[in-house]
Design a protein around this motif. Structure first.
Motif, mmCIF file in Angstrom:
data_model
loop_
_atom_site.group_PDB
_atom_site.id
_atom_site.type_symbol
_atom_site.label_atom_id
_atom_site.label_comp_id
_atom_site.label_asym_id
_atom_site.label_seq_id
_atom_site.Cartn_x
_atom_site.Cartn_y
_atom_site.Cartn_z
ATOM 1 N N ILE A 1 0.876 -1.114 -0.013
ATOM 2 C CA ILE A 1 0.001 0.022 0.081
ATOM 3 C C ILE A 1 0.792 1.215 0.035
ATOM 4 O O ILE A 1 1.774 1.463 0.946
ATOM 5 C CB ILE A 1 -0.903 0.042 1.237
ATOM 6 C CG1 ILE A 1 -2.001 -1.159 1.216
ATOM 7 C CG2 ILE A 1 -1.906 1.336 1.364
ATOM 8 C CD1 ILE A 1 -2.735 -1.282 2.603
ATOM 9 N N PRO A 2 0.793 2.325 -0.955
ATOM 10 C CA PRO A 2 1.686 3.428 -1.035
ATOM 11 C C PRO A 2 1.535 4.222 0.287
ATOM 12 O O PRO A 2 0.327 4.270 0.737
ATOM 13 C CB PRO A 2 1.312 4.076 -2.291
ATOM 14 C CG PRO A 2 0.473 3.060 -3.148
ATOM 15 C CD PRO A 2 0.012 2.083 -2.237
ATOM 16 N N THR A 3 2.460 4.569 0.903
ATOM 17 C CA THR A 3 2.390 5.349 2.016
ATOM 18 C C THR A 3 1.320 6.295 1.870
ATOM 19 O O THR A 3 1.046 6.896 3.100
ATOM 20 C CB THR A 3 3.705 5.854 2.468
ATOM 21 O OG1 THR A 3 4.395 6.473 1.568
ATOM 22 C CG2 THR A 3 4.759 4.620 2.928
ATOM 23 N N ASN A 4 1.254 7.190 0.794
ATOM 24 C CA ASN A 4 0.438 8.207 0.546
ATOM 25 C C ASN A 4 -0.942 7.870 0.954
ATOM 26 O O ASN A 4 -2.095 8.808 0.740
ATOM 27 C CB ASN A 4 0.555 9.044 -0.571
ATOM 28 C CG ASN A 4 0.194 8.272 -1.702
ATOM 29 O OD1 ASN A 4 0.894 7.079 -1.968
ATOM 30 N ND2 ASN A 4 -0.381 8.680 -2.961
ATOM 31 N N PHE A 5 -1.512 6.515 0.613
ATOM 32 C CA PHE A 5 -2.582 6.160 0.978
ATOM 33 C C PHE A 5 -3.061 5.613 2.445
ATOM 34 O O PHE A 5 -4.027 5.486 2.746
ATOM 35 C CB PHE A 5 -2.989 4.697 0.076
ATOM 36 C CG PHE A 5 -3.120 5.111 -1.335
ATOM 37 C CD1 PHE A 5 -4.639 5.284 -1.618
ATOM 38 C CD2 PHE A 5 -2.197 5.351 -2.369
ATOM 39 C CE1 PHE A 5 -4.853 5.479 -3.389
ATOM 40 C CE2 PHE A 5 -2.514 5.526 -3.491
ATOM 41 C CZ PHE A 5 -3.824 5.822 -4.044
ATOM 42 N N ILE A 6 -1.985 5.623 3.355
ATOM 43 C CA ILE A 6 -1.935 5.398 4.632
ATOM 44 C C ILE A 6 -2.394 6.771 5.574
ATOM 45 O O ILE A 6 -1.670 7.526 5.969
ATOM 46 C CB ILE A 6 -0.675 4.731 5.157
ATOM 47 C CG1 ILE A 6 -0.489 3.556 4.200
ATOM 48 C CG2 ILE A 6 -0.998 4.410 6.588
ATOM 49 C CD1 ILE A 6 1.069 2.905 4.567
ATOM 50 N N SER A 7 -3.839 6.735 5.714
ATOM 51 C CA SER A 7 -4.188 7.839 6.707
ATOM 52 C C SER A 7 -4.031 7.629 8.167
ATOM 53 O O SER A 7 -3.980 6.310 8.506
ATOM 54 C CB SER A 7 -5.558 8.258 6.155
ATOM 55 O OG SER A 7 -6.416 7.285 6.612
ATOM 56 N N LEU A 8 -4.014 8.642 8.945
ATOM 57 C CA LEU A 8 -4.087 8.639 10.291
ATOM 58 C C LEU A 8 -5.043 7.626 10.983
ATOM 59 O O LEU A 8 -4.894 6.803 11.687
ATOM 60 C CB LEU A 8 -4.004 9.991 11.035
ATOM 61 C CG LEU A 8 -3.775 9.805 12.553
ATOM 62 C CD1 LEU A 8 -2.388 9.650 12.859
ATOM 63 C CD2 LEU A 8 -3.864 11.352 12.959
ATOM 64 N N SER A 9 -6.458 7.909 10.488
ATOM 65 C CA SER A 9 -7.373 7.076 10.901
ATOM 66 C C SER A 9 -7.352 5.650 10.410
ATOM 67 O O SER A 9 -7.690 4.650 11.176
ATOM 68 C CB SER A 9 -8.936 7.837 10.185
ATOM 69 O OG SER A 9 -8.819 7.826 8.924
ATOM 70 N N PHE A 10 -6.910 5.311 9.303
ATOM 71 C CA PHE A 10 -6.615 3.780 8.949
ATOM 72 C C PHE A 10 -5.576 3.362 9.600
ATOM 73 O O PHE A 10 -5.787 2.045 9.934
ATOM 74 C CB PHE A 10 -6.173 3.867 7.127
ATOM 75 C CG PHE A 10 -5.985 2.561 6.769
ATOM 76 C CD1 PHE A 10 -7.048 1.664 6.833
ATOM 77 C CD2 PHE A 10 -4.749 2.197 6.183
ATOM 78 C CE1 PHE A 10 -6.986 0.530 6.048
ATOM 79 C CE2 PHE A 10 -4.674 0.971 5.770
ATOM 80 C CZ PHE A 10 -5.743 -0.113 5.724
ATOM 81 N N VAL A 11 -4.557 3.993 10.310
ATOM 82 C CA VAL A 11 -3.355 3.347 10.982
ATOM 83 C C VAL A 11 -4.282 3.003 12.303
ATOM 84 O O VAL A 11 -4.102 1.778 12.808
ATOM 85 C CB VAL A 11 -2.308 4.444 11.433
ATOM 86 C CG1 VAL A 11 -1.503 3.800 12.548
ATOM 87 C CG2 VAL A 11 -1.782 4.594 10.092
ATOM 88 N N HIS A 12 -4.972 3.783 12.774
ATOM 89 C CA HIS A 12 -5.771 3.647 14.312
ATOM 90 C C HIS A 12 -6.611 2.319 14.068
ATOM 91 O O HIS A 12 -6.858 1.708 15.009
ATOM 92 C CB HIS A 12 -6.741 4.962 14.645
ATOM 93 C CG HIS A 12 -5.508 6.193 15.162
ATOM 94 N ND1 HIS A 12 -5.963 7.205 15.724
ATOM 95 C CD2 HIS A 12 -4.298 6.132 15.200
ATOM 96 C CE1 HIS A 12 -4.819 8.124 15.954
ATOM 97 N NE2 HIS A 12 -3.882 7.237 15.735
ATOM 98 N N GLU A 13 -7.420 2.362 12.996
ATOM 99 C CA GLU A 13 -8.342 1.358 12.702
ATOM 100 C C GLU A 13 -7.727 0.098 12.613
ATOM 101 O O GLU A 13 -8.269 -0.831 13.220
ATOM 102 C CB GLU A 13 -9.073 1.611 11.413
ATOM 103 C CG GLU A 13 -10.039 2.697 11.231
ATOM 104 C CD GLU A 13 -10.787 3.172 9.938
ATOM 105 O OE1 GLU A 13 -10.684 2.126 9.006
ATOM 106 O OE2 GLU A 13 -11.400 4.186 9.828
ATOM 107 N N THR A 14 -6.617 -0.073 11.833
ATOM 108 C CA THR A 14 -5.790 -1.094 11.870
ATOM 109 C C THR A 14 -5.295 -1.685 13.062
ATOM 110 O O THR A 14 -5.342 -2.889 13.452
ATOM 111 C CB THR A 14 -4.742 -1.061 10.845
ATOM 112 O OG1 THR A 14 -5.103 -0.610 9.701
ATOM 113 C CG2 THR A 14 -4.005 -2.365 10.674
ATOM 114 N N ALA A 15 -4.973 -0.625 13.932
ATOM 115 C CA ALA A 15 -4.164 -1.004 15.249
ATOM 116 C C ALA A 15 -5.460 -1.645 16.234
ATOM 117 O O ALA A 15 -5.369 -2.589 16.979
ATOM 118 C CB ALA A 15 -3.526 0.386 15.967
ATOM 119 N N THR A 16 -6.700 -0.856 16.062
ATOM 120 C CA THR A 16 -7.826 -1.442 16.705
ATOM 121 C C THR A 16 -8.214 -2.752 16.568
ATOM 122 O O THR A 16 -8.503 -3.641 17.381
ATOM 123 C CB THR A 16 -9.028 -0.437 16.855
ATOM 124 O OG1 THR A 16 -8.680 0.684 17.037
ATOM 125 C CG2 THR A 16 -10.205 -0.896 17.495
#
Length: 286
Positions: free
Chosen positions: A213-228
């Motif tokens: 996944i290109p890093t520009n597609f990784i949003s802050l909310s997506f990081v938090h969702e994945t961590a959850t």
């Protein structure tokens, strides 16, 4: 069902997280009667008015999504009516009563009475929207949706699950060749095509180990969702250097107590986003 703080299985009150946690808490729980400069815009989230607008939209989306997934299915008009009953009605005051901390933590001037503040549907709604907006900003939509779905499931007496929609890879791999495909005609070369001749540049395919996944597609909310989803705790530490007009922010993204990513920028929010993306890749989630 009318909810209160003693209701069985009442969802726990989600808390803010991240580098802005203290600033968000101060902003959300300071009544305008005690704020000498309510229009001041702080880095990142801005102010309580901006959070209230964000929270109003996030709440509207979560409630509408709940009734969209409700079983038996509701008509479009029924979804609108039931969502409006929650968003515009006394349900907000009921939810505030179910979480006394949302009311008792509010700092106000001595001339303002807490009971009078929360007796007004407009005031109560603004405070609740501000809290939801701060959650949306710091934890992402999945946390907001899970909380609101839990409250509405208790109120309606029906369990409704929020379906997780996985993010689509913007560069999906080509489909695998079918085993039933016809073999090439006689004389047609078998196997993959030969590589480029010596000295000719190779293809521009990404090197091995690069994120899918290109890093520009990784949003802050997506990081938090994945961590959850992966039950990984996430936190941030921030440090500022330099003069007030030319600051340099360094933010560290900490997952399960270990620093996984770091970002640096003149803006705290940008540094935080960079740190989260780097941590996402370091965890092997990309």
């Amino acid at each position: 069902m009318i909810l209160n703080q003693d209701t069985p299985n009442l969802p726990p009150l989600p808390e803010f997280q991240g580098a802005d946690e203290q600033d968000l808490t101060l902003e959300v729980f300071t009544h305008k009667s005690l704020n000498p400069n309510p229009d001041e815009l702080k880095p990142g989230f801005g102010n309580a008015d901006r959070l209230s607008v964000l929270g109003s939209q996030a709440l509207s989306f979560a409630v509408t999504q709940f009734y969209f997934r409700y079983t038996p299915q509701l008509t479009a008009q029924e979804i609108i009516l039931k969502a409006n009953e929650v968003i515009q009605g006394p349900k907000i005051i009921e939810w505030l009563d179910a979480y006394p901390l949302l009311k008792t933590r509010l700092r106000r001037s001595q001339a303002s009475n807490t009971d009078n503040i929360f007796a007004s549907l407009a005031e109560a709604s603004t405070h609740f929207h501000t809290y939801v907006g701060a959650l949306q900003y710091s934890r992402g939509p999945q946390v907001v949706n899970a909380w609101i779905f839990g409250l509405l499931s208790l109120s309606e007496g029906v369990k409704v699950e929020d379906e997780d929609i996985p993010m689509q890879d913007p560069n999906p791999p080509p489909p695998a060749s079918s085993s039933s495909a016809s073999p090439p005609p006689p004389g047609y070369p078998q196997g993959p095509p030969p590589g480029p001749p010596p000295g000719y540049p190779a293809s521009n395919a990404p090197p091995a180990g690069s994120p899918s996944i290109p890093t520009n597609f990784i949003s802050l909310s997506f990081v938090h969702e994945t961590a959850t989803k992966r039950r990984v705790s996430i936190d941030y530490s921030a440090h500022k250097e330099g003069a007030a007009h030319t600051p340099s922010w360094t933010v560290c993204c900490i997952m399960d107590g270990v620093e996984r990513g770091r970002g640096t920028s003149s803006k705290q929010k940008t540094a935080k986003e960079e740190a989260a993306r780097n941590a996402f890749v370091a965890m092997g989630w990309a």
